[in-house]
Design a protein around this motif. Sequence first.
Motif, PDB file in Angstrom:
ATOM      1  N   GLU A 210      -1.126   3.443  -3.735  1.00  0.00           N
ATOM      2  CA  GLU A 210      -0.495   2.373  -4.508  1.00  0.00           C
ATOM      3  C   GLU A 210      -1.580   1.353  -4.808  1.00  0.00           C
ATOM      4  OE1 GLU A 210       2.840   2.055  -5.419  1.00  0.00           O
ATOM      5  OE2 GLU A 210       2.206   0.285  -6.525  1.00  0.00           O
ATOM      6  N   PHE A 211      -1.744   0.980  -6.060  1.00  0.00           N
ATOM      7  CA  PHE A 211      -2.829   0.057  -6.392  1.00  0.00           C
ATOM      8  C   PHE A 211      -2.674  -1.246  -5.605  1.00  0.00           C
ATOM      9  CE2 PHE A 211      -4.830  -3.335  -8.855  1.00  0.00           C
ATOM     10  CZ  PHE A 211      -6.131  -2.874  -8.779  1.00  0.00           C
ATOM     11  N   CYS A 212      -3.721  -1.585  -4.825  1.00  0.00           N
ATOM     12  CA  CYS A 212      -3.590  -2.716  -3.910  1.00  0.00           C
ATOM     13  C   CYS A 212      -4.777  -3.661  -4.021  1.00  0.00           C
ATOM     14  CB  CYS A 212      -3.457  -2.192  -2.484  1.00  0.00           C
ATOM     15  SG  CYS A 212      -4.807  -1.096  -2.015  1.00  0.00           S
TER      16      CYS A 212
ATOM     17  N   HIS B  56      -8.883  -0.504  -3.756  1.00  0.00           N
ATOM     18  CA  HIS B  56      -7.800   0.474  -3.558  1.00  0.00           C
ATOM     19  C   HIS B  56      -8.342   1.910  -3.537  1.00  0.00           C
ATOM     20  CE1 HIS B  56      -4.510   3.140  -4.625  1.00  0.00           C
ATOM     21  NE2 HIS B  56      -5.105   3.382  -5.754  1.00  0.00           N
TER      22      HIS B  56
ATOM     23  N   HIS C 278       0.870  -1.175   0.000  1.00  0.00           N
ATOM     24  CA  HIS C 278       0.000   0.000   0.000  1.00  0.00           C
ATOM     25  C   HIS C 278       0.910   1.228   0.000  1.00  0.00           C
ATOM     26  CE1 HIS C 278      -3.505  -2.510   1.135  1.00  0.00           C
ATOM     27  NE2 HIS C 278      -2.657  -3.158   1.921  1.00  0.00           N
TER      28      HIS C 278
ATOM     29  N   CYS D 185      -4.779   5.730   0.148  1.00  0.00           N
ATOM     30  CA  CYS D 185      -3.764   4.769  -0.273  1.00  0.00           C
ATOM     31  C   CYS D 185      -3.360   5.165  -1.689  1.00  0.00           C
ATOM     32  CB  CYS D 185      -4.325   3.351  -0.262  1.00  0.00           C
ATOM     33  SG  CYS D 185      -3.129   2.136  -0.846  1.00  0.00           S
TER      34      CYS D 185
ATOM     35  N   MET E 119      -9.766   3.079  -0.132  1.00  0.00           N
ATOM     36  CA  MET E 119      -8.944   2.818   1.047  1.00  0.00           C
ATOM     37  C   MET E 119      -8.443   4.166   1.562  1.00  0.00           C
ATOM     38  SD  MET E 119      -5.694   0.272   1.402  1.00  0.00           S
ATOM     39  CE  MET E 119      -4.622   0.356   2.834  1.00  0.00           C
TER      40      MET E 119
HETATM   41 CU1  CUA Z   1      -4.036   0.109  -0.302  1.00  0.00          CU
HETATM   42 CU2  CUA Z   1      -4.176   0.989  -2.486  1.00  0.00          CU
END
Ligand code: CUA
Length: 377
Positions: free
Chosen positions: A215-217, A221, A178, A213, A224
């Motif tokens: 960062e692609f998670c 995502h 993340h 967040c 988040m």
């Molecule tokens: Cu955690 Cu995007």
Amino acid sequence: MRHFRAPRRWRSALPLLAVLLIGLTACSGPFPQSTLEPKGDFAETVDHVFMVTVYLAVGVFILVEGVLLWTIFKFRGKPGDAEPKQIHGSTVVEVIWTIIPAVVLAVVAVPTVQAIFKTAEVPTVSADGKAPLKIEVIGHQWWWEFRYPELGITTANEIHVPLNRTVDLRMKSVDVIHSFWVPQFAGKRDIFPNRETRIWFTPNTTGEFPGACAEFCGEEHGRMNFYLMVDSPEDFASWTTRRQADSTLDNFGFPKPAVAPVAPVPATPGTTRPAAAADTVAVDPQLAEGRKLAVSKGCTGCHSFNAMNPTKGVIGPNLSGIGTRKMIAAGWLPNTDENMKRWLQHARGVKPGVAMVVPPISDSEAAALIAYLRTKR
Ligand code: CUA
């Protein structure tokens, strides 16, 4: 009556003017997630580098465009002019336009390198003279856990920090990568499952600031999110006190069952035995029903209502203080009764990837649960 008509040569400029006006209104704030509105020392350092670069770029723009315009008008060709002198491959010109950008980049490098060193190290003393406040940030798919080891507090999706106190964030993830980002306080910092990353900042303005967040998670995502609440020292103390009051509760945030004394405790002169805290929830039938539902519907299987003893109910976000949080569903929905009901009854409709599975909840059950959740302040 005569209508105003713009002269023909203006009319072509009207769409451009409209675009400019729309652009300007878009710049009229508020700026909840702008890096251009820094509210702390880390972000101000980064903003300073950005502004130095912008001023230099504006200087270069004016210089280059100025020379271009001057050349266009001064050396404008007229019919019958001879072919101008060709300078392709001129060593003098090549050297000049190699050296100038190199000098500009060297100038930009000075504040950049200074900022890199300044932001790399966590300060040892806060602006308020105290030691920085340690906060552990734990990324989950798709919510945020925040722990204050020095205060014993665990919370989720809403991070409270005191004004002018440097916060020292130690971050890791329990699943995928993340990235922690509160634009008005610091740059993005990736967080990993098996490695601690750190970031710090000192907030200089009280208020509520959105974070995300970065960062692609996975599926959720984009939902988040979290809020950073910068409290006055008094408000932070009050929030801390309310969280720490959970130490009188059990793992799930329910009052600990009263234990009958085995033998009468002899009264010691000058002391009084503390009276048992009144369980207001058990008295109110709707609240009592809500508390029962928190167990029977499985909420306590994943969630703890206790900020101080997070050994049970650690799969989902800690719900201590959920009744007064700004947002629910990891910074996604404003914390209204209506949204709470929607979230309880149709979590998958709101966030399709959410891990929360809730058995069917009727309207009256939702009302009882919400009434109970609102007692968690
Ligand atoms: Cu955690 Cu995007």
